[in-house]
Design a protein around this motif. Structure first.
Motif, mmCIF file in Angstrom:
data_model
loop_
_atom_site.group_PDB
_atom_site.id
_atom_site.type_symbol
_atom_site.label_atom_id
_atom_site.label_comp_id
_atom_site.label_asym_id
_atom_site.label_seq_id
_atom_site.Cartn_x
_atom_site.Cartn_y
_atom_site.Cartn_z
ATOM 1 N N GLU A 12 0.856 -1.183 0.000
ATOM 2 C CA GLU A 12 0.000 0.000 0.000
ATOM 3 C C GLU A 12 0.889 1.229 0.000
ATOM 4 O OE1 GLU A 12 -3.170 2.101 2.974
ATOM 5 O OE2 GLU A 12 -3.395 -0.061 2.638
ATOM 6 N N ARG A 14 1.541 4.949 0.960
ATOM 7 C CA ARG A 14 1.144 5.997 1.903
ATOM 8 C C ARG A 14 2.323 6.934 2.107
ATOM 9 N NH1 ARG A 14 -4.019 5.904 3.481
ATOM 10 N NH2 ARG A 14 -3.572 6.556 5.586
ATOM 11 N N LYS A 15 2.025 8.145 2.496
ATOM 12 C CA LYS A 15 3.073 9.076 2.890
ATOM 13 C C LYS A 15 3.779 8.541 4.128
ATOM 14 C CE LYS A 15 1.545 13.597 1.324
ATOM 15 N NZ LYS A 15 2.832 13.936 0.782
ATOM 16 N N SER A 16 5.018 8.950 4.330
ATOM 17 C CA SER A 16 5.749 8.507 5.526
ATOM 18 C C SER A 16 5.052 9.000 6.796
ATOM 19 C CB SER A 16 7.189 9.003 5.488
ATOM 20 O OG SER A 16 7.216 10.414 5.397
ATOM 21 N N THR A 17 4.285 10.092 6.687
ATOM 22 C CA THR A 17 3.535 10.628 7.825
ATOM 23 C C THR A 17 2.194 9.925 7.990
ATOM 24 O OG1 THR A 17 2.601 12.333 6.396
ATOM 25 C CG2 THR A 17 4.591 12.912 7.632
ATOM 26 N N GLY A 18 1.865 8.999 7.077
ATOM 27 C CA GLY A 18 0.643 8.220 7.192
ATOM 28 C C GLY A 18 -0.520 8.716 6.360
ATOM 29 N N GLY A 19 -0.429 9.889 5.749
ATOM 30 C CA GLY A 19 -1.534 10.427 4.959
ATOM 31 C C GLY A 19 -1.579 9.861 3.557
ATOM 32 N N ASP A 20 -2.623 10.248 2.818
ATOM 33 C CA ASP A 20 -2.771 9.793 1.433
ATOM 34 C C ASP A 20 -1.780 10.504 0.518
ATOM 35 O OD1 ASP A 20 -4.844 8.099 2.074
ATOM 36 O OD2 ASP A 20 -6.412 9.562 1.609
ATOM 37 N N ASP A 140 7.274 9.379 -3.498
ATOM 38 C CA ASP A 140 6.358 10.482 -3.198
ATOM 39 C C ASP A 140 6.935 11.689 -3.937
ATOM 40 O OD1 ASP A 140 5.020 12.691 -2.136
ATOM 41 O OD2 ASP A 140 5.009 11.900 -0.094
ATOM 42 N N GLN A 173 -7.798 3.045 -1.722
ATOM 43 C CA GLN A 173 -6.370 3.255 -1.473
ATOM 44 C C GLN A 173 -5.559 2.829 -2.697
ATOM 45 O OE1 GLN A 173 -5.126 4.718 1.314
ATOM 46 N NE2 GLN A 173 -7.259 4.964 1.950
#
Length: 196
Positions: A12, A14-20, A140, A173
């Motif tokens: 999956e 995801r951003k390293s900060t957890g966001g989309d 990203d 996702q």
């Protein structure tokens, strides 16, 4: 931290900060195998690999305009952009890059398949056995942080094209799947026919 994928593995995104994620860069790279030859041996012809993205609806290509490649650098939605053709694979890092605006890609597009073929492989008598260090990576695009990488490590003698991997939507996702399927297709259009 980047994930090193094995063939068939999915992850999956995801951003390293957890966001989309909003925007990703898919980088593809390869090097020619160093060929042996004496001082007077003729210089071998460069291997021109071409990366393409197939923007699919229901997992299928529905229009030629959904093929993003050196002859059509921008998808009609504006959300998938190819940065141009590298004719030799020389140099370090990505040889070709494709940017995908995940946040603006219209909802009907559920999969983007990334492929590479050797330009005029049959005519030039070239194949993926003459290529080494081939990889696909997803970053990203806003932070330039690599999210995942898939290094091709198998022998691909006499095969002229490769389905590297795919971005796909699953339950809202985005995920990436490492495919690594070699084929004997001789052109982008031959490869595209596999997804119609």
């Amino acid at each position: 931290m980047s994930v090193n994928l094995q063939k068939g593995q999915k992850v999956e995104l995801r951003k390293s900060t957890g966001g989309d994620l909003r925007r990703v860069m898919v980088g593809l790279g390869w090097d020619e195998v160093k060929r042996k030859g004496g001082l007077f041996a003729p210089k071998p012809q460069d291997i021109d690999c071409d990366a393409s993205a197939f923007v699919c609806v229901g997992g299928k290509l529905v229009s030629n305009s959904d093929v993003v490649y050196f002859g059509n650098l921008r998808h009609s939605s504006g959300a998938v952009n190819h940065m141009g053709d590298n004719l030799t694979g020389a140099g370090e890092g990505d040889d070709e890059q494709i940017f995908v605006e995940l946040s603006t890609l219209p909802e009907q597009y559920d999969k983007i398949v990334f492929v590479v073929n050797i330009y005029q492989a049959a005519q030039r008598r070239q194949h993926f056995g003459l290529i080494q260090n081939a990889f696909i990576r997803v970053c990203d695009a806003e932070t330039n942080q690599e999210l995942c990488r898939y290094n091709l490590s198998e022998s691909y003698d006499n095969l002229t094209a490769m389905v590297f991997g795919e971005l796909y939507r699953y339950k809202g996702q985005w995920k990436f799947s490492a495919i690594g399927q070699a084929t004997s297709d001789n052109s982008v259009s031959d490869l595209a026919n596999r997804f119609r």
